[in-house]
Design a protein around this motif. Sequence first.
Motif: not given
Length: 371
Positions: A60-61, A104-108, A150-153
Amino acid sequence: MNAYWQLTLAQLKIFIRNRQVLFWSLLFPLFFMVMFGSFFGNGTSVSINGLVVDHDQTEASRLFIAAFGQQPAFSLETAENEADAMERLKRGDRHIVIVIPRGYEEKLNRWTENADSGNKEPVRIKVYYDQTNVTASQTALAIVNLIADGISKQIVRYTPVMTVEQEGVQSLNLKYIDFLVPGIVAMMIMSNNLNGVAAQIASWRERGVLRRMQSTTLKASTFIASQITARLLLNGLQAVIVLVVARFVFGTQVNGSWFTLLLFVVLGTLAFMAIGFIIAGLARTPESAGPIAGFLSFPMLFLGGVFFPIQNIPEFLQPLVRLLPISHLTTALRQVMNVGAGMTEMWPEALNLGGWLIAAFIVSAFTFKWE
């Protein structure tokens, strides 16, 4: 008529034989144009240099970092150590430092698995930027926010309520060199005639050349006409050489009429020649002619739109700028070269230069002295 042509040819020979005249009137403007064109010719677009410190080292990062590769103005390099990255930012080597935290990836993934549930902690990415470079830093922050948005949406499956239809319209593809070349031509015309005429006539007066001419049957009108003709030929040739070099080196072009362009070269030459005759009449020695001419010409280089747009000059100076002959000369040359304007659009500039020409020659008739 014979005296007129002999004086004209004599003046042209003086130009050709004097190496300093050749350098300062032609080679120096060409050097100036090539130097500025090489550094700033492609415009003043912002280029962002950043560093990213990836503490997560996950797929993800890496996708987040790869998103910056789609931004042409953004150059992002990976840094192993956050302290070293911050040191380079403080030295001014980079505009921005992005730090991706561990987890970072875990939270996503938590957001992806439970997109509809609330009370989830947002993923925070730390961004450090250079406060001394506002333009580059604000551009960099806007790009980072755009990618994060963009990632959030994408994760929350955002459906836009309103969309914007974009349709590009091609405009003039002008670079800074397209702006600079007409300014260089205008600068050359001003320098050759305002500074050149003042210094030469004052020198001839001190050496007694003008007094010897006056003792002959030579008419003052013949002498002035030969000066005008020689300088018109010189300035016309110089302008063509500069434009040809700019065309082959930088790809600039004349979109308008060459006749209109050369007409403004003639008007500019006559206007600045007339001002040069005034200075030559006021200056008692050649040594004083140079400083007087410089006192007038140097401010006009910066107020007349030679190197940057007249619109950028402070508002309280605009009334003065609109009176200066060089501001109308640079405007006319740029409009003819870049936009293709004709005399129907450029008549105010021609009227201003014509007004300076008539007024200055009237004044010079009272100030000019043979001895």
